[in-house]
Design a protein around this motif. Sequence first.
Motif, short mmCIF file in Angstrom:
data_model
loop_
_atom_site.label_atom_id
_atom_site.label_comp_id
_atom_site.label_asym_id
_atom_site.label_seq_id
_atom_site.Cartn_x
_atom_site.Cartn_y
_atom_site.Cartn_z
N ASP A 16 -10.04 9.06 -12.12
CA ASP A 16 -11.15 9.85 -12.66
C ASP A 16 -10.89 11.34 -12.44
O ASP A 16 -10.09 11.73 -11.59
CB ASP A 16 -12.49 9.46 -12.04
N ILE A 18 -12.78 14.60 -11.28
CA ILE A 18 -13.99 15.14 -10.64
C ILE A 18 -13.73 16.62 -10.36
O ILE A 18 -12.82 16.97 -9.60
CB ILE A 18 -14.30 14.37 -9.33
N LYS A 19 -14.53 17.47 -10.96
CA LYS A 19 -14.26 18.90 -10.93
C LYS A 19 -14.72 19.60 -9.65
O LYS A 19 -14.37 20.76 -9.44
CB LYS A 19 -14.89 19.57 -12.16
N HIS A 20 -15.51 18.93 -8.82
CA HIS A 20 -15.94 19.54 -7.55
C HIS A 20 -15.34 18.75 -6.40
O HIS A 20 -15.07 17.54 -6.51
CB HIS A 20 -17.47 19.53 -7.45
N TYR A 22 -14.88 16.60 -3.03
CA TYR A 22 -15.66 15.50 -2.45
C TYR A 22 -14.87 14.87 -1.32
O TYR A 22 -13.65 15.06 -1.20
CB TYR A 22 -16.00 14.46 -3.52
N PRO A 27 -17.72 9.58 -1.48
CA PRO A 27 -17.65 10.43 -2.67
C PRO A 27 -18.99 10.81 -3.27
O PRO A 27 -19.07 11.78 -4.03
CB PRO A 27 -16.84 9.57 -3.65
N LYS A 28 -20.06 10.10 -2.93
CA LYS A 28 -21.37 10.41 -3.50
C LYS A 28 -22.08 11.52 -2.74
O LYS A 28 -23.09 12.06 -3.20
CB LYS A 28 -22.25 9.16 -3.51
N THR A 61 -13.65 23.99 -6.69
CA THR A 61 -13.85 23.37 -8.01
C THR A 61 -12.59 23.60 -8.84
O THR A 61 -11.80 24.51 -8.55
CB THR A 61 -15.05 23.98 -8.75
#
Length: 227
Positions: A16, A18-20, A22, A27-28, A61
Motif C-alpha cells: 500500500d 501511505i503518505k504519512h 506510521y 498502523p492505525k 510525509t
Amino acid sequence: MPTTKALATFLLLREDLIKHAYDDKQPKVVLTAETEIKGTITVGIGTTKYPDGSPVRWNDTVTRSEAMEYMQHYIRTEIEPALENLIHVQLAGCQYDALGSLIYQYGAAEVSSWRLVRRINAGEHWHDIAREWVNGTVFWENFGPAFWGRRIGELLMFMGLDWRMSPNIPYGGDVVDVIEQAGFEGKMPQPVGTSLFEDPDLAIPHPAAIIDATQDPTPDTPLTMQD
C-alpha cells in the motif's frame, strides 16, 4: 538486473501507499511526538530509511512520486545485490521478483538464513520449495492469515503463474494443490537467455534427423525438395 518491473507493481499493491508516517506495529495510531513507538516508523511503500540513510521520522510525509522513487532505490541498492549474493542458480525474472518481495518485507539478513534459499539453490523439487515458501515464512511468527495472501501471490509469481488471483485463494489450503489448480503443469519458468537448444521440449532437430524421418516417395532416386 535480475528483477523486472512486476516487482514494483506487486510491492505497491501488497505494501500500500501511505503518505504519512506510521508505526508498523500499530498502523492505525496517529503519531505525535509523545507516541510510544512499538515497531518501526514507516512511510510511503514500506520505506523505513531514505536513500541518504536517514530514518523516517514520526511527522514525515511523502508524495506518490517520492514513495515510488524510494522503493525503486531500495530495489536497486538492496534487493538486487542481495539476490546476486543469495541465489547461486539461474532463475527467471518472475522468480527473482518473488524473492525480492520477501527481501523487501523481511530484509536480506533474515531471508539469507531461511531453508527456502537453500532449497532453491539446491534445485529441490518444486513441491518442497512451494511448501517451504509458506510453512517457513508465513507461520513462523503466527501471522498466517495476515501474510497468507502475500505469500501465495509470491509463490504464484515464482511458478510463473498469474499472481493477481491470490486474493481469491482461501487461507490454509495445501499450497501444492493451490499451484496445480492455478494451472501449473510442472515446468518451472525458464531464465531469460536460455538457449532453445538447451530445452529438450523446444530443441530444433538436426536436419539429418528430419530427412531420416521423412518417407521418400521415390526411393530409387535421390531425395529432392520436390519429393
